[in-house]
Design a protein around this motif. Structure first.
Motif, PDB file in Angstrom:
ATOM      1  N   VAL A   1       0.963  -1.185   0.227  1.00  0.00           N
ATOM      2  CA  VAL A   1      -0.182  -0.081   0.004  1.00  0.00           C
ATOM      3  C   VAL A   1       0.747   1.117  -0.003  1.00  0.00           C
ATOM      4  O   VAL A   1       0.614   2.030  -0.650  1.00  0.00           O
ATOM      5  CB  VAL A   1      -0.987   0.001   1.137  1.00  0.00           C
ATOM      6  N   GLU A   2       1.900   1.091   0.608  1.00  0.00           N
ATOM      7  CA  GLU A   2       2.768   2.401   0.850  1.00  0.00           C
ATOM      8  C   GLU A   2       4.224   2.192   1.298  1.00  0.00           C
ATOM      9  O   GLU A   2       4.344   1.295   2.043  1.00  0.00           O
ATOM     10  CB  GLU A   2       2.074   3.452   2.008  1.00  0.00           C
ATOM     11  N   ILE A   3       5.137   2.644   0.675  1.00  0.00           N
ATOM     12  CA  ILE A   3       6.490   2.957   1.261  1.00  0.00           C
ATOM     13  C   ILE A   3       6.757   4.246   1.600  1.00  0.00           C
ATOM     14  O   ILE A   3       6.695   5.098   0.786  1.00  0.00           O
ATOM     15  CB  ILE A   3       7.424   2.187   0.462  1.00  0.00           C
ATOM     16  N   ASP A   4       7.208   4.361   2.695  1.00  0.00           N
ATOM     17  CA  ASP A   4       7.455   5.852   3.552  1.00  0.00           C
ATOM     18  C   ASP A   4       8.882   5.945   3.697  1.00  0.00           C
ATOM     19  O   ASP A   4       9.227   5.317   5.052  1.00  0.00           O
ATOM     20  CB  ASP A   4       6.523   6.228   4.663  1.00  0.00           C
ATOM     21  N   PRO A   5       9.836   6.319   2.834  1.00  0.00           N
ATOM     22  CA  PRO A   5      11.180   6.090   3.132  1.00  0.00           C
ATOM     23  C   PRO A   5      11.743   7.065   4.248  1.00  0.00           C
ATOM     24  O   PRO A   5      12.647   7.057   4.984  1.00  0.00           O
ATOM     25  CB  PRO A   5      12.034   6.632   2.056  1.00  0.00           C
ATOM     26  N   ASP A   6      10.992   8.271   4.281  1.00  0.00           N
ATOM     27  CA  ASP A   6      11.341   9.220   5.499  1.00  0.00           C
ATOM     28  C   ASP A   6      11.052   8.939   6.707  1.00  0.00           C
ATOM     29  O   ASP A   6      11.742   9.053   7.914  1.00  0.00           O
ATOM     30  CB  ASP A   6      10.757  10.689   5.239  1.00  0.00           C
ATOM     31  N   ASN A   7      10.100   8.228   7.164  1.00  0.00           N
ATOM     32  CA  ASN A   7       9.860   7.534   8.279  1.00  0.00           C
ATOM     33  C   ASN A   7      10.319   5.896   8.581  1.00  0.00           C
ATOM     34  O   ASN A   7      10.004   5.242   9.253  1.00  0.00           O
ATOM     35  CB  ASN A   7       8.084   7.638   8.634  1.00  0.00           C
ATOM     36  N   ARG A   8      10.820   5.588   7.388  1.00  0.00           N
ATOM     37  CA  ARG A   8      11.279   4.170   7.261  1.00  0.00           C
ATOM     38  C   ARG A   8      10.032   3.253   7.811  1.00  0.00           C
ATOM     39  O   ARG A   8      10.371   2.512   8.828  1.00  0.00           O
ATOM     40  CB  ARG A   8      12.435   4.009   8.371  1.00  0.00           C
ATOM     41  N   LEU A   9       9.030   3.214   6.712  1.00  0.00           N
ATOM     42  CA  LEU A   9       7.862   2.262   7.293  1.00  0.00           C
ATOM     43  C   LEU A   9       7.285   1.904   5.987  1.00  0.00           C
ATOM     44  O   LEU A   9       7.483   2.459   4.823  1.00  0.00           O
ATOM     45  CB  LEU A   9       6.891   2.642   8.302  1.00  0.00           C
TER      46      LEU A   9
END
Length: 461
Positions: free
Chosen positions: A97-105
């Motif tokens: 659904v999502e990859i959030d590199p800034d929050n590492r999740l």
């Protein structure tokens, strides 16, 4: 009155509900031959969360049990069907659904393949640590349900250590959201960890928010061969005592080594007379990795290693790990196999391997031992002739004797595979009557009709 199958087909579509026995039989059990299984009424394959909720609500109204299932790579019968149940397969919920590199999740659905997630986040310079041996086909949902581990546990922990939150469909069809997206958070009970490892007995996981790590450096690899398992065990204990934390520390006994060398038509450097092989990696990078592996090499030498080899060549390192991962495939040439899963204190690994050697001799069966030496999680694998009733019975007895040995050494009957339907009695022996009372109370509170995977982990009284 409309039947349950008709209702499910109306809710999900006719192609998403399977009833042909020749087809449903393929969804009826996992990889554990000892675990009982039944014939499902139907197999449901929803492709979204409302579809999962519809299945749960329909089954709740009909009072028909639900057995959640991922890819079927489990080794305890936790996803095995019972007669008349609906097997709820989550493999079509396979979206990252999502990859959030800034929050590492990352936010993922349960049908995502472990290796696919690892590959997707790697493009962002990130890393999802849990890596079960079946990582190229097992699903995140199954990993969550059994709290799976893998080769990297010594440094990065098991599945629960990488989970921030979950979406779970409860017994009434409602959707519970647990956890958070923040690094810290202690509001209320830790419901996320409650559902991880619950083997589908409390709800159906439909989404997970996972913590990621920076992509590690390319690893260096060390191999140490010992002519006595006690020496290998002593080396592991001292490595841990001295505070060295490699990214991987695996052990293979002589039976495993011989099988792999024959299977892969290659020598992995152990030589004749090798009783145990230790494979370690450090992904600390650069000089830090060299310091870690040098320290491990010294410990192994002091503990009596007969052969030591360190490489920073990635291809050679991958080859050595391929040998470790190939053990089960290598054993298939000798017959069918049963993989046990016991975890003992790291100081007692040598004793467990010795116990397996005695059980092998007593039961006249080949038993190969491999495992995650860094955390004491061993996987003795029993090889037997599936056409022989006598050998199957002896294999069953050996399976229990290995669990007995693990408990006697201060261990647990499962380090990462779970309880399922094969170790129910052993769970009670390990946690005792008060522990079982608490388990049953939690189950009754969340699943009062006992419809979620009944009979897995434990029976309700």
């Amino acid at each position: 009155m409309i039947s349950l199958v008709e209702r499910l087909r109306a809710e999900l579509g006719p192609d998403a509900v399977l009833t042909d026995a020749d087809v449903t039989d393929s969804y009826a059990r996992d990889m554990m031959p000892l675990a009982p299984s039944g014939s499902p009424l139907a197999v449901a394959l929803p492709d979204d969360v409302p579809g999962v909720q519809a299945v749960v609500r329909a089954c709740a109204e009909a009072k028909v049990p639900i057995v959640p299932r991922g890819a079927g790579s489990g080794l305890t019968g936790a996803a095995n069907a019972i007669d008349g149940c609906v097997v709820l397969v989550t493999t079509k919920l396979d979206e990252i659904v999502e990859i959030d590199p800034d929050n590492r999740l990352a936010v993922v659905q349960p049908g995502v393949i472990n290796l696919d997630l690892r590959g997707a986040v790697e493009k962002h310079g990130l890393f999802y640590p849990p890596d079960p041996s079946s990582y190229d086909w097992c699903t995140i949902g199954g990993n969550l349900s059994t709290n799976a581990g893998g080769l990297c546990c010594v440094k990065y922990g098991v599945t629960t250590d990488s989970v921030l939150g979950l979406d779970v469909v409860l017994a009434d069809g409602s959707l519970l959201r647990t956890g958070r997206r923040t690094v810290k958070g202690v509001a209320g009970y830790d419901l996320t960890k409650l559902f991880i490892g619950s083997e589908g007995t409390l709800g159906v996981i439909t989404q997970a928010t996972l913590a990621l790590r920076p992509l590690p450096q390319a690893p260096g690899t060390l191999v140490a061969a010992f002519n006595a398992t006690e020496s290998a065990g002593a080396a592991v204990a001292r490595i841990v005592r001295e505070g060295v934390v490699p990214s991987l520390m695996e052990i293979m006994d002589a039976t495993s080594i011989a099988a792999v060398e024959e299977h892969l038509k290659m020598e992995i450097g152990a030589g004749k007379g090798c009783a145990a092989l230790l494979i370690c990696q450090s992904d600390a990078g650069g000089e830090a990795a060299r310091r870690e592996l040098t320290a491990i090499e010294q410990v192994c030498a002091d503990s009596g290693a007969d052969l030591l080899h360190t490489t920073y060549d990635l291809a050679e390192g991958r080859m050595l790990l391929t040998a470790r991962r190939a053990v089960l495939s290598a054993l298939e040439v000798y017959g069918a196999w049963l993989t046990d899963d016991v975890c003992v204190p790291r100081t007692r690994i040598g004793e467990l391997i010795a116990a397996c050697e005695r059980i092998s001799a007593d039961r006249r069966l080949r038993i190969a031992v491999v495992g995650h030496a860094g955390d004491g999680n061993m996987h003795p694998t029993i090889v037997y002739d599936p056409t022989s009733t006598d050998e199957f019975e002896r294999a069953h007895l050996a399976f229990g004797e290995i669990l007995e040995a693990g408990l006697a050494l201060g261990g647990t009957v499962t380090g990462e595979h779970g309880i399922g339907k094969i170790k129910r009695d052993w769970l009670e022996r390990e946690i005792g009557p008060i522990g079982m009372r608490v388990h049953r109370s939690i189950k009754a509170a969340l699943d009062p009709e006992n419809l979620f995977n009944p009979g897995s982990m434990f029976a309700m009284e």
